[in-house]
Motif scaffolding. Structure first.
Motif, PDB file in Angstrom:
ATOM      1  N   THR A 109     -21.939 -61.059  -5.963  1.00 16.21           N
ATOM      2  CA  THR A 109     -21.304 -61.301  -7.257  1.00 16.21           C
ATOM      3  C   THR A 109     -21.769 -60.253  -8.257  1.00 16.21           C
ATOM      4  O   THR A 109     -20.975 -59.686  -8.998  1.00 16.21           O
ATOM      5  CB  THR A 109     -21.643 -62.699  -7.790  1.00 16.21           C
ATOM      6  N   SER A 110     -23.061 -59.968  -8.260  1.00 14.76           N
ATOM      7  CA  SER A 110     -23.623 -58.916  -9.102  1.00 14.76           C
ATOM      8  C   SER A 110     -23.937 -57.697  -8.244  1.00 14.76           C
ATOM      9  O   SER A 110     -24.494 -57.819  -7.144  1.00 14.76           O
ATOM     10  CB  SER A 110     -24.906 -59.410  -9.772  1.00 14.76           C
ATOM     11  N   ALA A 111     -23.600 -56.529  -8.735  1.00 12.97           N
ATOM     12  CA  ALA A 111     -23.899 -55.292  -8.006  1.00 12.97           C
ATOM     13  C   ALA A 111     -25.397 -55.123  -7.803  1.00 12.97           C
ATOM     14  O   ALA A 111     -25.850 -54.588  -6.787  1.00 12.97           O
ATOM     15  CB  ALA A 111     -23.334 -54.093  -8.772  1.00 12.97           C
ATOM     16  N   HIS A 112     -26.174 -55.622  -8.764  1.00 12.76           N
ATOM     17  CA  HIS A 112     -27.624 -55.434  -8.697  1.00 12.76           C
ATOM     18  C   HIS A 112     -28.285 -56.364  -7.695  1.00 12.76           C
ATOM     19  O   HIS A 112     -29.474 -56.220  -7.398  1.00 12.76           O
ATOM     20  CB  HIS A 112     -28.227 -55.620 -10.093  1.00 12.76           C
ATOM     21  N   GLU A 113     -27.528 -57.316  -7.176  1.00 12.30           N
ATOM     22  CA  GLU A 113     -28.059 -58.157  -6.110  1.00 12.30           C
ATOM     23  C   GLU A 113     -28.394 -57.312  -4.889  1.00 12.30           C
ATOM     24  O   GLU A 113     -29.325 -57.610  -4.144  1.00 12.30           O
ATOM     25  CB  GLU A 113     -27.036 -59.235  -5.753  1.00 12.30           C
ATOM     26  N   TYR A 114     -27.641 -56.239  -4.705  1.00  8.20           N
ATOM     27  CA  TYR A 114     -27.935 -55.300  -3.617  1.00  8.20           C
ATOM     28  C   TYR A 114     -29.340 -54.720  -3.783  1.00  8.20           C
ATOM     29  O   TYR A 114     -30.070 -54.527  -2.801  1.00  8.20           O
ATOM     30  CB  TYR A 114     -26.906 -54.162  -3.601  1.00  8.20           C
ATOM     31  N   THR A 254     -18.282 -46.581  -8.993  1.00 11.06           N
ATOM     32  CA  THR A 254     -18.881 -46.906  -7.697  1.00 11.06           C
ATOM     33  C   THR A 254     -19.820 -48.108  -7.751  1.00 11.06           C
ATOM     34  O   THR A 254     -19.591 -49.097  -7.057  1.00 11.06           O
ATOM     35  CB  THR A 254     -19.659 -45.688  -7.155  1.00 11.06           C
ATOM     36  N   VAL A 255     -20.881 -48.041  -8.559  1.00 15.27           N
ATOM     37  CA  VAL A 255     -21.908 -49.089  -8.517  1.00 15.27           C
ATOM     38  C   VAL A 255     -22.070 -49.834  -9.833  1.00 15.27           C
ATOM     39  O   VAL A 255     -22.913 -50.724  -9.925  1.00 15.27           O
ATOM     40  CB  VAL A 255     -23.276 -48.499  -8.096  1.00 15.27           C
ATOM     41  N   SER A 256     -21.302 -49.485 -10.865  1.00 12.78           N
ATOM     42  CA  SER A 256     -21.378 -50.272 -12.094  1.00 12.78           C
ATOM     43  C   SER A 256     -20.691 -51.607 -11.853  1.00 12.78           C
ATOM     44  O   SER A 256     -19.745 -51.707 -11.076  1.00 12.78           O
ATOM     45  CB  SER A 256     -20.712 -49.544 -13.263  1.00 12.78           C
ATOM     46  N   PHE A 425     -29.318 -46.503  -6.274  1.00  8.40           N
ATOM     47  CA  PHE A 425     -28.332 -46.992  -5.306  1.00  8.40           C
ATOM     48  C   PHE A 425     -28.132 -45.996  -4.170  1.00  8.40           C
ATOM     49  O   PHE A 425     -28.126 -46.377  -2.986  1.00  8.40           O
ATOM     50  CB  PHE A 425     -26.991 -47.247  -6.002  1.00  8.40           C
ATOM     51  N   LEU A 426     -27.951 -44.715  -4.508  1.00  8.98           N
ATOM     52  CA  LEU A 426     -27.733 -43.700  -3.472  1.00  8.98           C
ATOM     53  C   LEU A 426     -28.951 -43.566  -2.573  1.00  8.98           C
ATOM     54  O   LEU A 426     -28.817 -43.415  -1.355  1.00  8.98           O
ATOM     55  CB  LEU A 426     -27.411 -42.356  -4.129  1.00  8.98           C
TER      56      LEU A 426
END
Length: 600
Positions: A109-114, A254-256, A425-426
């Motif tokens: 749900t949140s990108a930052h969960e990754y 991409t990751v926002s 992220f990268l």
């Protein structure tokens, strides 16, 4: 500024756009599930089709910053900026091939969960903080830019336009959730294109035809499309725009959370990827239209520079000035243009608001209150929308104290603040041995180094290589003052190099800020991870699907094993546990297992 102003018809057209945007929010707030669950409110029930997702991606990108900034950039420096369209292929490819499959496959749900799954919860909180700070600053600029334009062309007080736009945006985002944001983006994207085409056609006719527009710009040195100078200190070159520009714009695509939320709202991963690829023609068309509008405006005022003549105080105002000056007699046309500007701001601001709500709810609130009911979570989301809307609106009033062109300001902001986040992220995707220690130190180093470069650039302004301007067509040209300072009415402002050592560091083009930040973050992060790696770090290395969800060819480039490892079954159990927490069905888990098997 121009003596002409808004007609009643212009206010009607402009007000109608705001009303339609608000009505879309009301509609989605009163239909379907009525935005009572977080899945519907934040992700549109994960059922959005290709067309609205594509249009939403486009509209979110084309804020008033693009619509005002690109014509201003071309007016001031030339059409070289249009080469940026080549970077869209690299940006979209990165999003569609690498990041969209990872985020969608993990059912986040949140990108930052990754970042928590890949590094630690601390890194996730860092990502959340960086994203919220960056987007609050960005959205403040987004609201300020069109409000400044409206003040310039119609005399509407800055406070009135900022507050009214902020209220409408907050209203439909709070009431209608992501569905309202996406479908409002679709409507606003249409308004944006209509406004740009109107300016181009009427302006070209006013000059005397496209051939004359081209001739005037060529004579004044503004048609240098391809400059292959490798010097990174030159403001706009082929390499700066294609590579540096790609990094500057990569995070929002991409990751926002703004982009990731659209991936996750799609009905399938194929829909998300298709939407990304289909957005490329739209990106090219709108950026090219903005560039051509800049050429047209320059041709109109080629013999009497607007800023030198006191018609505008900043080149960011040349497009709205042109609209009122040349199109003011066509009642309703200036209103269409201002609706175009504010549509861009509303679409970007609403997307940003919805994204900030999501990350704060998922990354902070739900982590603190683990037993929070879905009903209460939805209500908290709506309260967060109001809070962020107020903060964003207040922030817009502070932007007036920055003298930099808005386009450069935003690119610089993305490079300094979001560059380290993109680097984390990268690094997580490309380097299996990267760990949370490297993420922390890499991000901090990348931020400090890029901030230092930007600060040096502000203290010792580099040579921006602005094009020559003319005043020979101005009424005041015959004055003794200007006769002694110009040659045939042409004003050239030679650059005097700075002698200070730090001036060289600050001369780096603003479009290289993000690339510099990303590579600094990755290099320092990887080295730190290797230096401070413990034995159990290798044993607890993140499971394969967190590192790669891309074709085998790309995996082989980064030392990933082709064979199935003995830990695959444990990885599958981890996926099952994660999916259970995220509400994924057993069938979806089996499908994901098959996807991972094929990818490995």
């Amino acid at each position: 500024m121009a003596e002409k102003g808004f007609h009643v018809a212009d206010y009607v057209v402009f007000g109608l756009m705001l009303l339609i945007s608000a009505a879309i929010g009301i509609y989605h707030g009163c239909t379907g599930g009525k935005q009572r669950t977080t899945n519907e409110y934040l992700l549109g029930n994960r059922s959005m089709k290709t067309f609205p997702i594509t249009m939403s991606l486009l509209a979110s990108f084309f804020s008033a910053i693009t619509l005002l900034g690109v014509p201003s950039e071309v007016f001031t420096y030339g059409v070289q900026y249009n080469v940026l369209i080549l970077s869209f292929f690299l940006i979209t490819g990165t999003a569609a091939i690498i990041f969209a499959p990872i985020f969608y496959g993990l059912h986040l749900t949140s990108a930052h969960e990754y970042l928590e799954l890949r590094y630690s919860y601390g890194v996730r909180k860092l990502g959340c903080f960086v994203f919220v700070v960056q987007y609050l600053l960005y959205l403040s600029v987004v609201l300020y830019a069109p409000s400044l334009a409206l003040k310039a062309v119609a005399g509407v007080p800055l406070a009135t336009s900022i507050i009214s736009t902020g209220v409408v945006c907050t209203f439909y985002t709070t009431l209608g959730g992501l569905k309202a944001v996406v479908w409002t983006d679709v409507f606003q994207a249409v308004v944006i294109v209509i406004g740009l085409i109107t300016v181009f056609i009427v302006g070209t006719i006013n000059v005397g035809g496209l051939g004359k527009v081209w001739k005037i710009n060529k004579q004044r040195g503004r048609l240098n499309f391809f400059d292959f100078d490798p010097d990174p200190t030159v403001r706009n070159t082929f390499w700066t725009l294609t590579i540096g520009g790609a990094f500057s714009l990569m995070l929002p695509w991409t990751v926002s959370q703004a982009a990731v939320q659209r991936f996750l709202a799609s009905e399938s991963i194929k829909t998300a990827q298709r939407s990304l690829w289909l957005s490329i023609p739209g990106l090219i068309v709108v950026v090219t239209l903005c560039c051509f509008d800049g050429l047209v405006i320059f041709a109109v005022y080629a013999d009497c520079d607007l800023k030198e003549s006191g018609k505008v105080t900043s080149n960011d105002q040349v497009l709205p000035y042109f609209v009122i000056d040349k199109l003011g007699g066509l009642n309703g046309v200036p209103g269409i243009f201002m609706a175009c500007l504010f549509s861009g701001s509303l679409s970007t601001a609403s997307s940003g608001l919805n994204s900030m709500i999501t990350v704060v709810l998922e990354d902070l609130v739900k982590k603190r209150w683990t037993n929070l009911s879905d009903y209460n979570a939805t209500n908290i989301s709506k309260m967060l929308a109001v809070v962020f809307g107020v903060v964003m609106t207040c922030g817009a009033f502070t932007i007036q104290y920055f003298s930099t062109l808005v386009l450069q300001l935003v690119h610089s902001m993305f490079g300094i603040i979001s560059g380290p986040l993109l680097g984390i992220f990268l690094m997580g995707v490309l380097f299996p041995r990267a760990n949370y220690k490297g993420a922390y130190l890499g991000a901090l180093t990348g931020f400090i180094f890029t901030l230092t470069i930007a600060t040096c650039g502000m203290i010792y302004p580099p040579d921006k290589k602005a094009g020559d301007i003319s005043i020979k067509g101005c009424k005041f040209y015959n004055s003794t003052l200007y006769l002694n300072q110009t040659i045939d009415g042409i004003i050239s402002k030679p650059f005097v190099p700075h002698s200070e050592p730090l001036a060289k560091l600050g001369s780096l083009s603003y479009l290289w800020y993000c690339a510099t930040s990303v590579f600094t973050t990755i290099v320092v992060g990887v080295l730190t991870s290797l230096l401070f790696e413990r034995n159990n770090d290798r044993q607890n290395r993140p499971r394969p699907e967190l590192l790669f969800s891309i074709p085998q060819f790309f995996k082989s480039l980064f030392c990933c094993q082709k064979e199935k490892s003995s830990s695959d079954e444990n990885s599958y159990l981890s996926i099952q546990l994660h999916n259970k927490e995220k509400g994924r069905s057993k069938d979806e888990t089996v499908q994901l297992k098959e996807i991972n098997r094929l990818d490995m």
